[in-house]
Design an enzyme around this catalytic site. Structure first.
Site, PDB file in Angstrom:
ATOM      1  N   HIS A  41     -29.434-101.634  62.386  1.00  0.00           N
ATOM      2  CA  HIS A  41     -29.621-100.245  61.960  1.00  0.00           C
ATOM      3  C   HIS A  41     -30.339-100.281  60.618  1.00  0.00           C
ATOM      4  O   HIS A  41     -29.911-100.997  59.706  1.00  0.00           O
ATOM      5  CB  HIS A  41     -28.273 -99.529  61.833  1.00  0.00           C
ATOM      6  CG  HIS A  41     -27.500 -99.492  63.115  1.00  0.00           C
ATOM      7  ND1 HIS A  41     -27.589 -98.444  64.016  1.00  0.00           N
ATOM      8  CD2 HIS A  41     -26.633-100.378  63.666  1.00  0.00           C
ATOM      9  CE1 HIS A  41     -26.816 -98.695  65.064  1.00  0.00           C
ATOM     10  NE2 HIS A  41     -26.222 -99.871  64.871  1.00  0.00           N
ATOM     11  N   HIS A  91     -33.664 -97.173  70.586  1.00  0.00           N
ATOM     12  CA  HIS A  91     -32.681 -96.780  69.570  1.00  0.00           C
ATOM     13  C   HIS A  91     -32.510 -97.855  68.513  1.00  0.00           C
ATOM     14  O   HIS A  91     -32.176 -97.569  67.369  1.00  0.00           O
ATOM     15  CB  HIS A  91     -31.314 -96.519  70.212  1.00  0.00           C
ATOM     16  CG  HIS A  91     -31.313 -95.427  71.231  1.00  0.00           C
ATOM     17  ND1 HIS A  91     -31.633 -94.132  70.928  1.00  0.00           N
ATOM     18  CD2 HIS A  91     -31.021 -95.438  72.563  1.00  0.00           C
ATOM     19  CE1 HIS A  91     -31.547 -93.381  72.026  1.00  0.00           C
ATOM     20  NE2 HIS A  91     -31.182 -94.153  73.025  1.00  0.00           N
ATOM     21  N   HIS A 150     -24.764-105.415  63.207  1.00  0.00           N
ATOM     22  CA  HIS A 150     -23.492-105.389  63.916  1.00  0.00           C
ATOM     23  C   HIS A 150     -23.428-106.551  64.903  1.00  0.00           C
ATOM     24  O   HIS A 150     -24.299-106.683  65.769  1.00  0.00           O
ATOM     25  CB  HIS A 150     -23.314-104.069  64.673  1.00  0.00           C
ATOM     26  CG  HIS A 150     -23.144-102.890  63.776  1.00  0.00           C
ATOM     27  ND1 HIS A 150     -23.292-101.585  64.217  1.00  0.00           N
ATOM     28  CD2 HIS A 150     -22.824-102.810  62.454  1.00  0.00           C
ATOM     29  CE1 HIS A 150     -23.078-100.759  63.205  1.00  0.00           C
ATOM     30  NE2 HIS A 150     -22.796-101.480  62.127  1.00  0.00           N
TER      31      HIS A 150
END
Length: 291
Positions: free
Chosen positions: A119, A88, A142
């Site tokens: 991301h 992911h 993050h």
């Protein structure tokens, strides 16, 4: 402590009264495919205060109290950090004890830095989870912290009030980011899902763009990945980091699958566009530490 595939391990599937239900849910996969409804499997994703959001800078409310106690990241250089492709995202798991306090966080409480997640988009026009005045960035980092004053682990802190604090950093394309070289240089070694590599040194201080740590927005939201638990304090820095085009291309060579896996029809297996769509602001107030 589970890694933030803690999302796929203990935390994504909280304890159930029925063991059978727990076993059933632990096998659930999730992804970023168009049309996927996380809320059908993860009820917290249907909450009213979800993340990410579009941040309208004109509607942000200046709050001078955010500067009463300066936001203080007491980060230390991490030795032997594990970098993982979980299918992911890329995770940098930090073993050295770095903590965050001050600013919008409850007075006298420390939040321990657990990991850094990335991301990014397949193209430079998109990639960030949050947007500013509907503008997306090619990437968003993050820095995920958990309240080590109130809880014994990140698993305990997820979903609790004041349990999690996340610093979000937008990323633009420009010159090379020296602090991220330790990560980007080894991505070719962890191209496939499930691959990990230990890097000798990682300094999270290099990810903080503003030495005064004054220019940021704050709002209350959720995790942006399942289980999408709320109780997250988001701190979004106004000024982006800069990485080179070559560095972001290293991320775009990663894969969502294990090596040799047969891909489903219509899936190219490229890891990218791993961002959740923005969620309604509802009645939340975005605060700003600057005018």
């Amino acid at each position: 402590m589970a890694d933030l595939s803690f999302i796929e391990d203990a935390v994504a599937f909280p304890e159930k009264e029925e063991d059978e239900e727990e076993e059933e849910e632990e096998g659930v996969e999730w992804g970023y495919e168009e049309g996927v409804e996380w809320g059908l499997v993860f009820p917290d994703a249907n909450g009213e205060y979800q993340s990410p959001i579009n941040l309208n800078s004109r509607e942000a409310r200046y709050d001078p109290s955010l500067l009463d106690v300066r936001l203080s990241p007491n980060y230390v250089v991490c030795r032997d950090c594990e970098v993982t492709n979980d299918g992911h995202t890329i995770q940098v798991i930090l073993k050295s004890k770095s903590v965050l306090s001050g600013g919008p966080l409850p007075q006298g409480q420390e939040f321990e830095l657990y990991e850094v997640r990335f991301h990014w988009g397949r193209e430079n026009q998109r990639g960030s989870e949050h947007t500013v005045n509907f503008k997306a960035f090619p990437m968003e980092l993050h820095l995920i912290h958990w309240n080590s004053t109130l809880f014994g682990s990140i698993d305990e802190a997820v979903g609790k009030p004041h349990g999690i604090a996340i610093i979000a950093l937008f990323v633009q394309i420009g010159k090379e980011h020296v602090g991220l070289k330790a990560v980007t240089e080894i991505l070719q070694d962890i191209q496939y899902k499930g691959k990990s590599k230990t890097i000798p040194c990682f300094n999270p201080n290099t990810l903080l763009p503003d030495p005064l740590l004054r220019d940021y927005w704050v709002y209350e939201g959720s995790l942006t990945i399942p289980p999408c638990s709320e109780g997250v304090t988001w701190i979004l820095f106004r000024y982006p980091l800069t990485i080179s085009q070559m560095q972001i291309e290293e991320f775009r060579r990663l894969r969502t699958h294990v090596k040799g896996a047969e891909l489903v029809e219509g899936c190219d297996g490229i890891l990218g566009d791993n961002f959740r769509p923005t969620q309604p602001l509802s009645d939340r107030v975005i605060r700003a530490a600057f005018q």
